[in-house]
Design an enzyme around this catalytic site. Structure first.
Site, PDB file in Angstrom:
ATOM      1  N   LYS A 141       0.842  -1.200   0.000  1.00  0.00           N
ATOM      2  CA  LYS A 141       0.000   0.000   0.000  1.00  0.00           C
ATOM      3  C   LYS A 141       0.884   1.259   0.000  1.00  0.00           C
ATOM      4  O   LYS A 141       1.949   1.256  -0.605  1.00  0.00           O
ATOM      5  CB  LYS A 141      -0.994  -0.043   1.160  1.00  0.00           C
ATOM      6  CG  LYS A 141      -1.815  -1.342   1.155  1.00  0.00           C
ATOM      7  CD  LYS A 141      -2.923  -1.367   2.162  1.00  0.00           C
ATOM      8  CE  LYS A 141      -3.664  -2.698   2.098  1.00  0.00           C
ATOM      9  NZ  LYS A 141      -4.822  -2.745   3.007  1.00  0.00           N
ATOM     10  N   GLU A 181      -9.862  -0.697  -1.513  1.00  0.00           N
ATOM     11  CA  GLU A 181      -9.572   0.716  -1.229  1.00  0.00           C
ATOM     12  C   GLU A 181      -9.744   1.567  -2.480  1.00  0.00           C
ATOM     13  O   GLU A 181     -10.140   2.736  -2.393  1.00  0.00           O
ATOM     14  CB  GLU A 181      -8.160   0.833  -0.657  1.00  0.00           C
ATOM     15  CG  GLU A 181      -8.063   0.270   0.753  1.00  0.00           C
ATOM     16  CD  GLU A 181      -6.664  -0.176   1.160  1.00  0.00           C
ATOM     17  OE1 GLU A 181      -6.555  -0.796   2.241  1.00  0.00           O
ATOM     18  OE2 GLU A 181      -5.703   0.061   0.413  1.00  0.00           O
ATOM     19  N   GLU A 187     -11.473 -10.488  -1.073  1.00  0.00           N
ATOM     20  CA  GLU A 187     -11.148  -9.687   0.106  1.00  0.00           C
ATOM     21  C   GLU A 187     -12.426  -9.132   0.733  1.00  0.00           C
ATOM     22  O   GLU A 187     -12.993  -8.160   0.235  1.00  0.00           O
ATOM     23  CB  GLU A 187     -10.288  -8.490  -0.277  1.00  0.00           C
ATOM     24  CG  GLU A 187      -8.990  -8.806  -0.942  1.00  0.00           C
ATOM     25  CD  GLU A 187      -8.205  -7.521  -1.170  1.00  0.00           C
ATOM     26  OE1 GLU A 187      -7.083  -7.426  -0.676  1.00  0.00           O
ATOM     27  OE2 GLU A 187      -8.749  -6.602  -1.805  1.00  0.00           O
TER      28      GLU A 187
END
Length: 250
Positions: free
Chosen positions: A12, A96, A165
């Site tokens: 990330k 995200e 996920e």
């Protein structure tokens, strides 16, 4: 021979060059199970640096890319750029990107199609929110997200890994139980059989992502339809080696 276990580490927006050098030193030292494929998702600015110091047996992935090769898209990077500096993979559709940046199924599919066309392999992420799970919509959501990818992937399935996920388990410390994760992975494989072919379904590698740690990886890896992990925070720590080697310990 069965599906080769694949573990992705998604750094990330974390680390600097000194920290990266330490992480890579740990990965290069191993030991890593030779029967496990390992791929590291690196911030775009560090892709070339990581590829230059990381052992060639570990793959490098961009964490995102745009849907065309070049143009007036300030701040974006293309699949071609990622490939040009040595990466072999790209992570697309991460929760995200979906929740924070508002990326929709259609856009993610366009990105997947272009990345494959450019010669990258793709980790394509799917997963439901807590609200969707509590409403009993988990399968509806992951099937919809996967369906959007079908025309983008076309016949290029060997270069795609699905990463399931559950959004509610990412960065929260909560993890789907092994049985919960196995049930969704098995449902996805059954859906692929019905909507693609039995060959695609049998060969498709489906990772689990959601607060995977060294303490839960062994039990998750023992599930027959879980073919690896996409690991967030723990991929920055020495325990990532234990996660990569979880299948050996089963």
């Amino acid at each position: 021979m069965g599906r080769k276990f694949i573990v992705g580490g998604n750094w990330k927006m974390n680390s600097d060059k000194d920290q990266i050098a330490e992480i890579v030193k740990n990965l290069n030292s191993g030991p890593l199970d030779p029967n496990v494929e390992v791929v590291i998702g690196v911030p775009s600015i560090y892709v070339a640096f990581v590829r230059s110091i990381l052992t060639e047996t570990i793959g490098v992935a961009g964490q995102n890319c745009w849907k065309v090769a070049k143009g007036a898209f300030t701040g974006e990077i293309s699949a071609e750029m990622i490939k040009d500096v040595g990466a072999e993979w790209v992570i697309l559709g991460h929760s995200e990107r979906r929740t924070i940046f508002g990326e929709k199924d259609e856009l993610i599919a366009e990105k997947v199609a272009h990345a494959l066309e450019a010669g990258l392999k793709v980790i394509a992420c799917i997963g439901e929110t807590l609200e969707e799970r509590e409403a009993g919509q988990t399968e509806d959501v992951v099937f919809r997200q996967t369906k959007a990818l079908l025309p983008a992937i076309d016949t290029n399935w060997e270069n795609v890994v699905l990463a399931y996920e559950p959004v509610w388990a990412i960065g929260t410390g909560k993890t789907a139980s092994p049985q919960q994760a196995q049930d969704i992975h098995a449902s996805l494989r059954s859906w692929l059989t019905s909507n693609t072919s039995s060959e695609v379904a049998e060969n498709m590698r489906i990772q689990y992502g959601g607060s995977v740690t060294a303490s839960n990886a062994k039990e998750l890896a023992a599930c027959p339809d879980i073919d690896g992990f996409l690991v967030g925070g723990a991929s920055l720590k020495p325990e990532f080696l234990d996660i990569c080697n979880a299948q050996v310990m089963c």
